[in-house]
Scaffold this motif. Structure first.
Motif, mmCIF file in Angstrom:
data_model
loop_
_atom_site.group_PDB
_atom_site.id
_atom_site.type_symbol
_atom_site.label_atom_id
_atom_site.label_comp_id
_atom_site.label_asym_id
_atom_site.label_seq_id
_atom_site.Cartn_x
_atom_site.Cartn_y
_atom_site.Cartn_z
ATOM 1 N N MET A 202 80.311 17.496 22.529
ATOM 2 C CA MET A 202 80.558 17.399 21.090
ATOM 3 C C MET A 202 81.670 16.397 20.791
ATOM 4 O O MET A 202 81.593 15.621 19.837
ATOM 5 N N LYS A 203 82.720 16.420 21.624
ATOM 6 C CA LYS A 203 83.815 15.476 21.449
ATOM 7 C C LYS A 203 83.331 14.048 21.659
ATOM 8 O O LYS A 203 83.709 13.132 20.912
ATOM 9 N N LYS A 204 82.465 13.868 22.666
ATOM 10 C CA LYS A 204 81.922 12.541 22.949
ATOM 11 C C LYS A 204 81.069 12.053 21.785
ATOM 12 O O LYS A 204 81.138 10.879 21.382
ATOM 13 N N ILE A 205 80.267 12.969 21.219
ATOM 14 C CA ILE A 205 79.414 12.610 20.075
ATOM 15 C C ILE A 205 80.264 12.179 18.889
ATOM 16 O O ILE A 205 79.956 11.202 18.197
ATOM 17 N N GLN A 206 81.338 12.932 18.641
ATOM 18 C CA GLN A 206 82.232 12.598 17.541
ATOM 19 C C GLN A 206 82.863 11.223 17.753
ATOM 20 O O GLN A 206 83.013 10.444 16.795
ATOM 21 N N GLU A 207 83.234 10.932 19.009
ATOM 22 C CA GLU A 207 83.820 9.623 19.310
ATOM 23 C C GLU A 207 82.802 8.509 19.069
ATOM 24 O O GLU A 207 83.138 7.446 18.532
ATOM 25 N N ILE A 208 81.544 8.761 19.469
ATOM 26 C CA ILE A 208 80.492 7.760 19.266
ATOM 27 C C ILE A 208 80.239 7.549 17.777
ATOM 28 O O ILE A 208 80.119 6.407 17.304
ATOM 29 N N GLN A 209 80.169 8.662 17.039
ATOM 30 C CA GLN A 209 79.945 8.556 15.594
ATOM 31 C C GLN A 209 81.071 7.795 14.907
ATOM 32 O O GLN A 209 80.835 6.981 14.022
ATOM 33 N N HIS A 210 82.303 8.076 15.341
ATOM 34 C CA HIS A 210 83.459 7.369 14.773
ATOM 35 C C HIS A 210 83.388 5.885 15.103
ATOM 36 O O HIS A 210 83.674 5.032 14.241
ATOM 37 N N SER A 211 82.990 5.567 16.343
ATOM 38 C CA SER A 211 82.895 4.175 16.763
ATOM 39 C C SER A 211 81.815 3.445 15.969
ATOM 40 O O SER A 211 82.014 2.298 15.534
ATOM 41 N N VAL A 212 80.675 4.121 15.766
ATOM 42 C CA VAL A 212 79.578 3.517 15.004
ATOM 43 C C VAL A 212 80.008 3.269 13.561
ATOM 44 O O VAL A 212 79.732 2.213 12.980
#
Length: 237
Positions: A202-212
């Motif tokens: 979930m943390k990784k997904i949030q980081e990816i979403q933030h990066s996108v």
């Protein structure tokens, strides 16, 4: 069949059918789904992607059953069945009181009041008591008609004392209570590991979403600057 909501239930829930996993598989991005749900989503489509993080895969992944997760789901479902089942005392009038213990020796279930002799009388104290269960005959050895008090770790099956004098003589057998406690410890550790894995994902997904989102903003900002520059140049001409 949907189960009652709860933290563990949500972690064991497929995000496609919103039910507890059936034959869970794990995608390359680390998310879990029912195998049948994922196959339906990927049928007649050229692009395979994860419905959680929307990651696309260049080719259709070869999905293997997540045996650890499947075992956790099975134990979770078994626990729910036990919680929902109601076993009543065999000696109460009109079976009005719930049983707290079942006796494998007597093949009967008892409420607290009727259980008292088993806790007091020396002869009855030797009987094998377990948490109240239905279908007590399932807890008897079909071969020797004795209580299944032991667990054979070599064959992964419940056995009676007579079994240990025959086919299971040299096998590693332990009391069922000991094996049950060991399984609970293993299940708790598995659940803990899964929760930690899910949190990391979930943390990784949030980081990816933030990066996108950040990349999108930078792109829009860059486009605006380029548009303004072109406008200035056209005016200067």
């Amino acid at each position: 069949m949907a189960y009652s909501s709860g933290p563990l239930n949500e972690e064991l829930q497929c995000s496609i059918c919103l039910d507890v996993f059936t034959d869970p598989v794990t995608t390359p991005c680390g998310h879990n789904f029912c195998r049948s749900c994922l196959n339906k989503c990927w049928t007649n489509t050229e692009t395979c992607f994860c419905s959680v993080c929307e990651e696309q895969f260049s080719r259709r992944p070869d999905l293997e059953i997540n045996t650890t997760l499947r075992e956790v789901v099975q134990q979770f479902q078994d626990k729910l069945k036990l919680e929902k089942s109601e076993v009543f005392c065999d000696f109460c009038d009109e079976r009005e009181h719930k049983a707290v213990k079942s006796c494998l020796t007597c093949q009967s279930s008892y409420c607290e009041s009727h259980l008292e002799p088993h806790l007091r009388v020396p002869r009855l104290k030797k009987h094998t008591l377990i948490n109240a269960v239905e279908n007590l005959e399932d807890y008897l050895c079909q071969k020797h008609e004795r209580p299944l008090e032991l667990f054979c770790r070599d064959d992964q099956t419940c056995v009676c004392l007579s079994c240990t004098e025959g086919d299971h003589r040299s096998h590693n057998t332990v009391p069922i209570e000991e094996e049950s406690q060991q399984k609970k410890i293993q299940l708790f550790q598995t659940q803990t590991d899964m929760q930690q894995m899910i949190q990391k994902r979930m943390k990784k997904i949030q980081e990816i979403q933030h990066s996108v989102e950040l990349r999108k903003r930078n792109t829009e900002k860059s486009s605006s600057v380029d548009l303004f520059t072109d406008l200035i140049r056209s005016i200067e001409r």
